[in-house]
Design a protein around this motif. Structure first.
Motif, PDB file in Angstrom:
ATOM      1  N   GLY A 150       0.847  -1.193   0.000  1.00  0.00           N
ATOM      2  CA  GLY A 150       0.000   0.000   0.000  1.00  0.00           C
ATOM      3  C   GLY A 150       0.872   1.228   0.000  1.00  0.00           C
ATOM      4  O   GLY A 150       0.465   2.289   0.449  1.00  0.00           O
ATOM      5  N   GLN A 151       2.101   1.092  -0.507  1.00  0.00           N
ATOM      6  CA  GLN A 151       3.064   2.195  -0.437  1.00  0.00           C
ATOM      7  C   GLN A 151       3.662   2.605  -1.766  1.00  0.00           C
ATOM      8  O   GLN A 151       4.512   3.473  -1.792  1.00  0.00           O
ATOM      9  N   LEU A 152       3.286   1.949  -2.855  1.00  0.00           N
ATOM     10  CA  LEU A 152       3.804   2.383  -4.152  1.00  0.00           C
ATOM     11  C   LEU A 152       2.965   3.560  -4.659  1.00  0.00           C
ATOM     12  O   LEU A 152       2.009   3.980  -4.015  1.00  0.00           O
ATOM     13  N   PHE A 153       3.298   4.019  -5.843  1.00  0.00           N
ATOM     14  CA  PHE A 153       2.548   5.105  -6.462  1.00  0.00           C
ATOM     15  C   PHE A 153       1.540   4.537  -7.468  1.00  0.00           C
ATOM     16  O   PHE A 153       1.696   3.414  -7.954  1.00  0.00           O
ATOM     17  N   ALA A 154       0.547   5.340  -7.788  1.00  0.00           N
ATOM     18  CA  ALA A 154      -0.498   4.920  -8.722  1.00  0.00           C
ATOM     19  C   ALA A 154       0.109   4.408 -10.030  1.00  0.00           C
ATOM     20  O   ALA A 154      -0.320   3.388 -10.574  1.00  0.00           O
ATOM     21  N   GLU A 155       1.111   5.126 -10.520  1.00  0.00           N
ATOM     22  CA  GLU A 155       1.750   4.763 -11.787  1.00  0.00           C
ATOM     23  C   GLU A 155       2.296   3.343 -11.730  1.00  0.00           C
ATOM     24  O   GLU A 155       2.270   2.606 -12.729  1.00  0.00           O
ATOM     25  N   GLU A 156       2.829   2.976 -10.563  1.00  0.00           N
ATOM     26  CA  GLU A 156       3.462   1.659 -10.403  1.00  0.00           C
ATOM     27  C   GLU A 156       2.413   0.555 -10.281  1.00  0.00           C
ATOM     28  O   GLU A 156       2.539  -0.519 -10.883  1.00  0.00           O
ATOM     29  N   TYR A 157       1.362   0.829  -9.515  1.00  0.00           N
ATOM     30  CA  TYR A 157       0.289  -0.172  -9.411  1.00  0.00           C
ATOM     31  C   TYR A 157      -0.343  -0.424 -10.771  1.00  0.00           C
ATOM     32  O   TYR A 157      -0.654  -1.551 -11.131  1.00  0.00           O
ATOM     33  N   TYR A 158      -0.581   0.668 -11.504  1.00  0.00           N
ATOM     34  CA  TYR A 158      -1.233   0.514 -12.791  1.00  0.00           C
ATOM     35  C   TYR A 158      -0.363  -0.343 -13.716  1.00  0.00           C
ATOM     36  O   TYR A 158      -0.853  -1.262 -14.371  1.00  0.00           O
ATOM     37  N   THR A 159       0.929  -0.044 -13.720  1.00  0.00           N
ATOM     38  CA  THR A 159       1.845  -0.811 -14.567  1.00  0.00           C
ATOM     39  C   THR A 159       1.862  -2.275 -14.148  1.00  0.00           C
ATOM     40  O   THR A 159       1.829  -3.183 -14.990  1.00  0.00           O
ATOM     41  N   LEU A 160       1.894  -2.503 -12.848  1.00  0.00           N
ATOM     42  CA  LEU A 160       1.851  -3.883 -12.349  1.00  0.00           C
ATOM     43  C   LEU A 160       0.576  -4.585 -12.810  1.00  0.00           C
ATOM     44  O   LEU A 160       0.604  -5.745 -13.257  1.00  0.00           O
ATOM     45  N   GLY A 161      -0.557  -3.868 -12.710  1.00  0.00           N
ATOM     46  CA  GLY A 161      -1.833  -4.459 -13.119  1.00  0.00           C
ATOM     47  C   GLY A 161      -1.848  -4.803 -14.606  1.00  0.00           C
ATOM     48  O   GLY A 161      -2.332  -5.867 -15.003  1.00  0.00           O
ATOM     49  N   VAL A 162      -1.303  -3.902 -15.421  1.00  0.00           N
ATOM     50  CA  VAL A 162      -1.259  -4.143 -16.871  1.00  0.00           C
ATOM     51  C   VAL A 162      -0.402  -5.379 -17.163  1.00  0.00           C
ATOM     52  O   VAL A 162      -0.786  -6.254 -17.954  1.00  0.00           O
ATOM     53  N   GLN A 178      -5.780   3.306  -1.546  1.00  0.00           N
ATOM     54  CA  GLN A 178      -6.791   3.654  -2.539  1.00  0.00           C
ATOM     55  C   GLN A 178      -6.275   3.367  -3.948  1.00  0.00           C
ATOM     56  O   GLN A 178      -7.006   2.858  -4.793  1.00  0.00           O
ATOM     57  N   ASN A 179      -4.994   3.650  -4.193  1.00  0.00           N
ATOM     58  CA  ASN A 179      -4.434   3.392  -5.523  1.00  0.00           C
ATOM     59  C   ASN A 179      -4.348   1.899  -5.813  1.00  0.00           C
ATOM     60  O   ASN A 179      -4.601   1.477  -6.945  1.00  0.00           O
ATOM     61  N   THR A 180      -3.978   1.121  -4.808  1.00  0.00           N
ATOM     62  CA  THR A 180      -3.921  -0.328  -5.032  1.00  0.00           C
ATOM     63  C   THR A 180      -5.260  -0.806  -5.557  1.00  0.00           C
ATOM     64  O   THR A 180      -5.341  -1.589  -6.498  1.00  0.00           O
ATOM     65  N   ARG A 181      -6.322  -0.294  -4.938  1.00  0.00           N
ATOM     66  CA  ARG A 181      -7.678  -0.713  -5.317  1.00  0.00           C
ATOM     67  C   ARG A 181      -8.086  -0.158  -6.672  1.00  0.00           C
ATOM     68  O   ARG A 181      -8.656  -0.874  -7.498  1.00  0.00           O
ATOM     69  N   PHE A 221      -0.042   9.659  -5.376  1.00  0.00           N
ATOM     70  CA  PHE A 221      -0.850   8.730  -4.590  1.00  0.00           C
ATOM     71  C   PHE A 221      -2.057   9.400  -3.966  1.00  0.00           C
ATOM     72  O   PHE A 221      -2.104  10.618  -3.838  1.00  0.00           O
ATOM     73  N   THR A 222      -3.028   8.563  -3.626  1.00  0.00           N
ATOM     74  CA  THR A 222      -4.358   9.036  -3.283  1.00  0.00           C
ATOM     75  C   THR A 222      -4.683   8.585  -1.868  1.00  0.00           C
ATOM     76  O   THR A 222      -4.560   7.407  -1.551  1.00  0.00           O
ATOM     77  N   ASN A 223      -5.119   9.508  -1.040  1.00  0.00           N
ATOM     78  CA  ASN A 223      -5.338   9.167   0.366  1.00  0.00           C
ATOM     79  C   ASN A 223      -6.748   8.637   0.600  1.00  0.00           C
ATOM     80  O   ASN A 223      -7.514   8.403  -0.341  1.00  0.00           O
ATOM     81  N   ALA A 224      -7.092   8.503   1.881  1.00  0.00           N
ATOM     82  CA  ALA A 224      -8.383   7.903   2.236  1.00  0.00           C
ATOM     83  C   ALA A 224      -9.560   8.763   1.788  1.00  0.00           C
ATOM     84  O   ALA A 224     -10.637   8.230   1.533  1.00  0.00           O
ATOM     85  N   ASP A 225      -9.406  10.077   1.692  1.00  0.00           N
ATOM     86  CA  ASP A 225     -10.558  10.874   1.230  1.00  0.00           C
ATOM     87  C   ASP A 225     -10.407  11.300  -0.242  1.00  0.00           C
ATOM     88  O   ASP A 225     -10.895  12.356  -0.648  1.00  0.00           O
ATOM     89  N   ARG A 226      -9.763  10.441  -1.045  1.00  0.00           N
ATOM     90  CA  ARG A 226      -9.669  10.566  -2.506  1.00  0.00           C
ATOM     91  C   ARG A 226      -8.760  11.688  -2.964  1.00  0.00           C
ATOM     92  O   ARG A 226      -8.758  12.052  -4.133  1.00  0.00           O
ATOM     93  N   THR A 227      -8.001  12.299  -2.041  1.00  0.00           N
ATOM     94  CA  THR A 227      -7.140  13.410  -2.437  1.00  0.00           C
ATOM     95  C   THR A 227      -5.859  12.885  -3.080  1.00  0.00           C
ATOM     96  O   THR A 227      -5.144  12.079  -2.493  1.00  0.00           O
TER      97      THR A 227
END
Lengths: 160, 816
Positions: B144-156, B375-378, B494-500
Motif C-alpha cells: 500500500g506504499q507504491l505510487f499509482a503509476e506503479e500499481y497501474y503498470t503492475l496491473g497491466v 486507494q491506488n492499489t484498489r 498517490f491518493t489518500n483515504a478521502d480521494r485526495t
C-alpha cells in the motif's frame, strides 16, 4: 394427503446436507474459508431440521429434531487426512468434487422446499408456508455459496 | 514558533476553531541536528507515506541528502501539520543497511549480483512457468506504499500481459473491508465524505478507529474542534481506552467479535425512535424493509448480553447518532479486522443512509484506509480489482478495458474475482502457484499464523522474488532480491483515504544501484517482450509522467476519473480529490450529493456479495434488485465468532498499532526517536485480568493461542476485561533470529488465526482465543509500551515516554 411424505423427505435431505457441510468443513480444514463458512452454513441446515421436526407432527410424521453431528472418532481421522492431503496437488480436485456434491445436495433440498411450499399454499397452511419462506432462501444461499466457490476454484484446479 | 517534543505529545499544540470555519494552519518542521531552515538547498513536494491520511509535506534537501520535512500549509488535508512518524521516519531513507545491489540465491545463500543477472533469473523462471503451466503459476503480492503509476503498470503486466488472476496488495490486511463495504452499499469503492466534514459535524462517531494513533493529523483536527466553540459530541466504539475513548462523549467497549450485534442494536434504536429520513430512504435506497426486519431482533437488552455493553449506554449512543444534524462517521480496523467485518462496516453505511446523511458538509462517511496509497492499489487493479473500478463480472467493462490496453478480452482473466492473498498463500501451499513476486511488503511478519507462512514461503518449489528497501524477514527467504528506491527517491502520485491525489517528487537519488519500482516493472515487461494485439509493446510508457497519462486514460468516464489532473496542476499547490475531469476541474470534495450513486447495473463496480457466505451476487439478481442504481441497504444478522474462549484459552486477543510505528517497522524501526519511543513488543492487560492472573506492570509473560506463543512485558492499561492486546509491528530483522524467532517469538502474528471475512477476504486479527501466564516478575523496569497512547498505564506511575524537543511548530496567525 401426502405432505407428511414430502416433509419426511425434506427432513432427510436437510439433515444430510448439514452433515455433508460438516464433513466437507473437516476434510478441508486447511482451506480456511471452506472450513469456517461450511460450518456456519451447516448450522442453518441443523436449525431447519429442528423446525421441520417441530411442524411434522401435524402431518402425522414423527421426525427426530436432533440433526446428526459427527462422531468424534471419524472427526479426528478427517483432521489428520486434511493435513496430509493439504499439501498435495490433488487437494484442489477433492475440493471441486466436494463442492459439486454440496451444490447438488443443496439443489435437492431447494426442490424439496419448493414442493412443501406449493403444498402449504394448496391447503392454506400459513405456518408451513412461513417456514418454507424463512428457510428456503437460506438453502438457496448455501447453493450459491457452493456454486461461487466452485467457479472461483475450478480454473486454478483444472489448468494448473 | 515553538520547539516541542512531539514524541511526548504526538498531537502537538491546539489551534481551536468553531464549526463551519476553516481549520487554522500550523506548520510543523523537523530538520536533522545542526541543519537550520536557511541551510536547506531546496524543498521538494510530497506527502506522507507512513499512514493513509495523505498529509502534504516538503522534503528538505541539503548536499544531495534528505535532511528533514515540513508540512505544507496550503494542503486541504493537513494544513501544515505533520504526523510524528513522518517527522522522524525520513531518516530511514539514509540507513546504512539499505539494499544497494540485487541479490540472488546461490547454494542456499543470497549473494550480490548485477541487475542483468537478477532480472534474467526472474524472466527465465517466469517464461519457464508460463510454458509449463501457464499464468496460473505466477502470483503478485504488492503493498500500500507504491505510487499509482506503479500499481497501474503492475496491473497491466499481470492481468493484461501474463494473464494471471493472482494479483493482490497488502491493503488486503488493512482496508479490503473499506472497499468491500463501499461496494456493498454504493456499488462502488471511493470515499463518500471528506476529512473537511470534521469542520462541520455536530456528532463524530469513530467505529473501531483509534484515529489518534492511526491518522494522528486528522485526530488533531478533531481535537481542535473539541477545544473550540460549540464542539461536537464524540461516540467511540473500541475495546481499548484509546485517546479517542478518553475524549469521547460516549464510549462503547464491546466484547471482541460482536460489532454486528452492536451496530444492529444502535440501528434498532434509530429505527424504533423514528430518527429515519423516510423521504431519503424512499427516493434513494433499496432494502430498507430487510433492515427493519433484521434489527427488530436486537433491542438494547439483547445486545447488552451479546456485547457486554450496558443497554443504557447503547441508548445514549443511539440518541446521539439518531439526533445528529451533521453526523460524520469513521470506520477502521476495529471493524475491518474483526469477525463479520464487512457486515459490520456496512451497518455504518446503513446508519448514514437511513438518516440521509451523505454528500453534505458534515454528513460524511469515512471508511478509512490503513496505508498511504491503499486507494491506488484498489483503483489501479493491484488489489483484487480491475483498473478504474471496472466490474470483473460485467463483460462490457472487461471489453472496455481490453480496448484501453489493446488486447483481446480473453487475455484478461475475469472468470472469477482476482485471487486474494490468503488464497494465493493456499495455492502456494498446495503447489499450484510456483512463483510469487512480492513488492514492498513483508508477509513473513504481517500475515496471520506466521509459522505456517514461513513454512509456505520457504518451500523449495516456490520461486520467491522480493523487491524492497531492506533485507526484510520476507526478503531473507527470497530467491531473488531487487533493491528498490522509495519515497523521496522517485516521482509519482498517490491518493489518500478521502480521494485526495498528491504528487510526490523525487528529491534525491536512491542509494547504490537501487531502482524505482516503476523502472523495475517496465524493465520486466520489456525483457518479457509483452505485446498488445498489434504487436506493439504492451507497456507503452517509460517514466512516471507518461505512466500517469496512461492511467488517466484508463479512468476516463469512470467514477475515479483522473483526466482533469496533470503533474503540472498538482505541482506547487495542494492535493486534489477525484473525480477531477472537465465537469469538475477542481476535483470533488464529496460524492453522492443529492443521492446520486454510481450504482446503476451498467456502471457499478460490483454487484456485491452475500455478507455471510461471500458468494458473488449474480448480475441478473442485482439488476432485478436495483434497476435504478440506488444505494443498497444490506442487513446482517450476528453470528458468533469462530474461535471463542475456552478453558485453556480463556481470553481474547486483539492486535493493532501504535502511533510511533508503521506496518512491520521496516522504516520506523530505523528512526532513532521512533524506535526508542516504542522499542519492543508489550502486552496490554486489563486491571481485572491483571488481578485474576496475578500480573503487574513490567512482568514478563508468555501469551499464547492454539497456534503459538510470544513473550511480552505487561502493561496494565484501560483495555476491557477479557481482552489482551499486542502491537503487530515487531518482527525479527533486528534480532538474532533474522527472519524467525530465536527461541521466543515476539511477532503478534505468531498467534493470529488463519481466517478471513468471506465478503472482503480480509484476515481477522482481532478475535483469537488466548491465554497468558507469568514467566518472570518485573525486574524494576517498566514494559516498553508508550505511556502517551492507548497503552498508557492505569495503575503504575511511570516515567513518561519522551523524545527530544527538536520539532518546530508554527501556528500561522493570519489564518486564525
Amino acid at each position: 394427503m401426502k405432505i407428511g411424505l414430502a416433509l419426511r423427505e425434506l427432513h432427510r435431505s436437510e439433515d444430510d446436507l448439514g452433515h455433508e457441510l460438516l464433513q466437507v468443513a473437516d476434510r478441508h480444514r486447511v482451506d480456511h474459508e471452506i472450513f469456517h463458512v461450511a460450518q456456519d452454513l451447516a448450522r442453518w441446515s441443523q436449525q431447519h431440521v429442528r423446525e421441520i421436526a417441530a411442524v411434522a407432527g401435524r402431518y402425522g410424521e414423527d421426525l427426530d429434531p436432533e440433526p446428526h453431528g459427527m462422531p468424534s472418532l471419524a472427526k479426528r481421522a478427517l483432521e489428520r487426512s486434511a493435513e496430509l492431503v493439504g499439501r498435495t496437488s490433488t487437494a484442489d480436485l477433492l475440493l471441486l468434487r466436494d463442492l459439486r456434491g454440496l451444490y447438488l445436495k443443496a439443489a435437492g433440498v431447494s426442490v424439496d422446499w419448493e414442493l412443501v411450499a406449493q403444498a402449504a399454499q394448496g391447503i392454506r397452511h400459513t405456518d408451513l408456508l412461513g417456514l418454507a419462506q424463512r428457510c428456503h432462501p437460506e438453502t438457496v444461499r448455501q447453493m450459491k455459496w457452493a456454486n461461487g466457490k466452485l467457479k472461483e476454484s475450478a480454473t486454478q484446479a483444472l489448468v494448473s | 514558533m515553538a520547539h516541542v517534543d512531539r514524541i511526548a505529545d504526538p498531537w502537538g499544540t491546539r489551534t481551536p476553531y468553531a464549526p463551519g470555519t476553516p481549520w487554522p494552519q500550523r506548520v510543523d518542521m523537523h530538520l536533522a541536528e545542526g541543519v537550520a531552515p536557511q541551510d536547506v538547498d531546496r524543498w521538494v513536494q510530497t506527502a506522507s507515506i507512513l499512514h493513509s491520511n495523505g498529509d502534504a509535506l516538503d522534503i528538505a534537501v541539503k548536499d544531495g541528502r534528505v535532511v528533514g520535512v515540513r508540512g505544507r500549509a496550503v494542503d486541504r488535508v493537513n494544513r501544515g501539520r505533520v504526523d510524528v512518524k513522518d517527522l522522524f521516519g525520513w531518516q530511514a531513507n539514509g540507513s546504512r543497511d539499505r539494499l544497494t545491489r540485487p541479490l540472488v540465491r546461490v547454494d542456499g545463500e543470497l549473494v550480490e549480483t548485477d541487475w542483468d543477472t537478477a532480472m534474467e533469473r526472474v524472466v527465465s523462471r517466469t517464461k519457464e512457468l508460463l510454458a509449463e503451466q501457464g499464468a496460473s503459476a505466477v502470483g503478485f503480492y504488492t503493498t500500500g506504499q507504491l505510487f499509482a503509476e506503479e500499481y497501474y503498470t503492475l496491473g497491466v503486466i499481470a492481468h493484461g500481459g501474463l494473464g494471471t488472476n493472482h494479483v493482490d496488495g497488502n491493503t488486503r490486511l488493512c482496508t479490503a473491508t473499506a472497499a468491500a463495504a463501499l461496494k456493498e452499499s454504493f456499488a462502488c469503492d471511493g470515499q463518500p465524505g471528506s476529512f473537511a466534514d470534521i469542520d462541520h459535524a455536530d456528532v463524530i462517531a469513530l467505529f473501531g478507529n483509534n484515529m489518534a494513533e492511526t491518522q494522528s493529523v486528522t485526530w488533531m483536527r478533531v481535537l481542535d474542534r473539541l477545544a473550540g466553540d460549540d464542539p461536537p459530541a464524540v461516540v467511540c466504539v473500541d475495546p481499548r481506552l484509546t485517546p479517542v475513548a478518553r475524549a469521547a462523549t460516549v464510549h462503547l467497549a464491546p466484547r471482541l467479535g460482536t460489532n454486528v450485534a452492536l451496530m444492529n442494536g444502535l440501528l434498532h434504536e434509530v429505527l424504533a425512535n423514528g430518527w429515519v429520513d423516510r423521504e431519503y430512504v424512499d427516493a434513494h435506497t433499496v432494502g430498507f424493509e430487510e433492515l427493519e426486519k433484521a434489527v427488530r431482533e436486537y433491542p438494547p437488552d439483547v445486545v447488552e448480553r451479546i456485547c457486554d455493553v450496558p443497554a443504557a449506554r447503547i441508548r445514549e449512543a443511539a440518541r446521539l447518532l439518531g439526533t445528529a444534524e451533521r453526523l460524520t462517521s469513521t470506520v477502521l480496523q476495529g471493524f475491518y479486522q474483526s469477525h463479520q467485518a464487512t457486515a459490520a462496516a456496512v451497518q455504518v453505511n446503513n446508519l448514514h443512509l437511513v438518516r440521509g446523511m451523505l454528500g453534505r458538509p458534515g454528513c460524511g462517511l469515512l471508511q478509512m484506509n490503513g496505508q498511504p496509497s491503499a486507494q491506488n492499489t484498489r483503483e489501479c487493479g493491484a488489489d483484487g480489482d480491475l483498473p478504474a473500478f471496472r466490474n470483473w463480472s460485467n463483460d462490457a467493462h472487461v471489453q472496455d478495458l481490453a480496448r484501453v490496453w489493446n488486447v483481446d478480452p480473453m487475455d484478461i482473466p475475469h472468470y472469477s474475482p482476482p485471487t486474494h492473498v490468503m488464497q494465493m498463500v493456499r495455492y502456494v501451499e498446495e503447489g499450484s502457484i510456483r512463483m510469487m513476486w512480492v513488492t514492498g511488503t513483508n508477509p513473513a511478519v504481517s500475515l496471520p499464523e506466521l509459522a505456517r507462512i514461513r513454512s509456505v514461503l520457504s518451500q523449495e518449489r516456490l520461486f520467491l522474488v522480493v523487491q524492497d528497501l531492506f533485507l526484510t524477514e520476507t526478503a531473507q527467504l527470497a530467491d531473488v532480491v531487487l533493491p528498490a528506491a522509495t519515497w523521496g527517491e522517485k516521482t509519482g502520485t498517490f491518493t489518500n483515504a478521502d480521494r485526495t491525489v498528491h504528487l510526490s517528487e523525487k528529491a534525491v537519488d536512491p542509494p547504490g544501484e537501487a531502482r524505482a519500482d516503476l523502472d523495475i516493472l517496465v524493465d520486466f515487461a520489456h525483457r518479457m517482450d509483452l505485446r498488445d494485439k498489434d504487436g506493439q509493446p504492451l507497456v507503452k510508457w517509460h517514466d512516471p509522467e507518461s505512466a500517469f497519462e496512461a492511467w488517466k486514460e484508463c479512468t476516463r468516464g469512470r467514477p475515479c476519473d483522473y483526466t482533469g489532473l496533470t503533474y503540472a496542476k498538482l505541482r506547487g499547490g495542494s492535493g486534489i480529490p477525484w473525480p477531477c475531469d472537465d465537469e469538475h476541474p477542481d476535483g470533488t470534495e464529496r460524492l453522492y450529493a443529492d443521492g446520486r450513486f454510481f450504482a446503476h447495473p451498467d456502471v457499478c463496480e460490483s454487484y456485491g456479495r452475500d455478507l455471510v457466505t461471500g458468494a458473488p451476487v449474480e448480475p441478473t439478481e442485482y439488476k432485478a434488485m436495483n434497476p435504478q442504481g440506488r444505494a443498497v441497504i444490506k442487513a446482517a444478522r450476528y453470528l458468533p465468532p469462530h474461535e471463542v474462549p475456552s478453558e485453556d484459552f480463556p481470553l481474547q486477543l486483539a492486535t493493532g498499532r501504535t502511533v510511533y510505528h508503521f506496518h512491520t517497522r521496516t522504516k520506523t524501526g530505523r528512526a532513532p526517536e521512533l524506535a526508542s519511543a516504542a522499542p519492543d513488543v508489550w502486552v496490554e492487560v486489563s486491571e481485572h485480568d491483571a488481578d485474576a492472573f496475578g500480573l503487574a506492570e513490567g512482568d514478563l509473560t508468555e501469551v499464547s493461542t492454539p497456534r503459538g506463543s510470544v513473550r511480552a512485558r505487561v502493561r496494565v492499561s484501560g483495555i476491557r476485561a477479557g481482552v489482551l492486546f499486542l502491537p503487530f509491528h515487531y518482527g525479527y530483522w533486528d534480532t538474532p533470529g533474522g527472519h524467525e524467532p530465536d527461541g521466543q517469538g515476539r511477532a503478534a502474528n505468531e498467534l493470529t488465526i488463519t481466517e478471513w471475512d468471506p465478503a472482503s477476504k480480509q484476515p481477522i486479527f482481532k478475535t483469537a482465543a488466548a491465554a497468558i501466564r507469568l514467566v518472570e516478575r518485573a525486574d524494576g523496569t517498566a514494559s516498553p509500551a508508550p505511556t502517551t497512547t492507548a497503552s498508557s498505564p492505569v495503575r503504575a506511575s511511570l516515567p513518561p515516554t519522551r523524545g527530544p524537543r527538536t520539532v518546530v511548530e508554527h501556528v500561522l496567525e493570519e489564518a486564525r
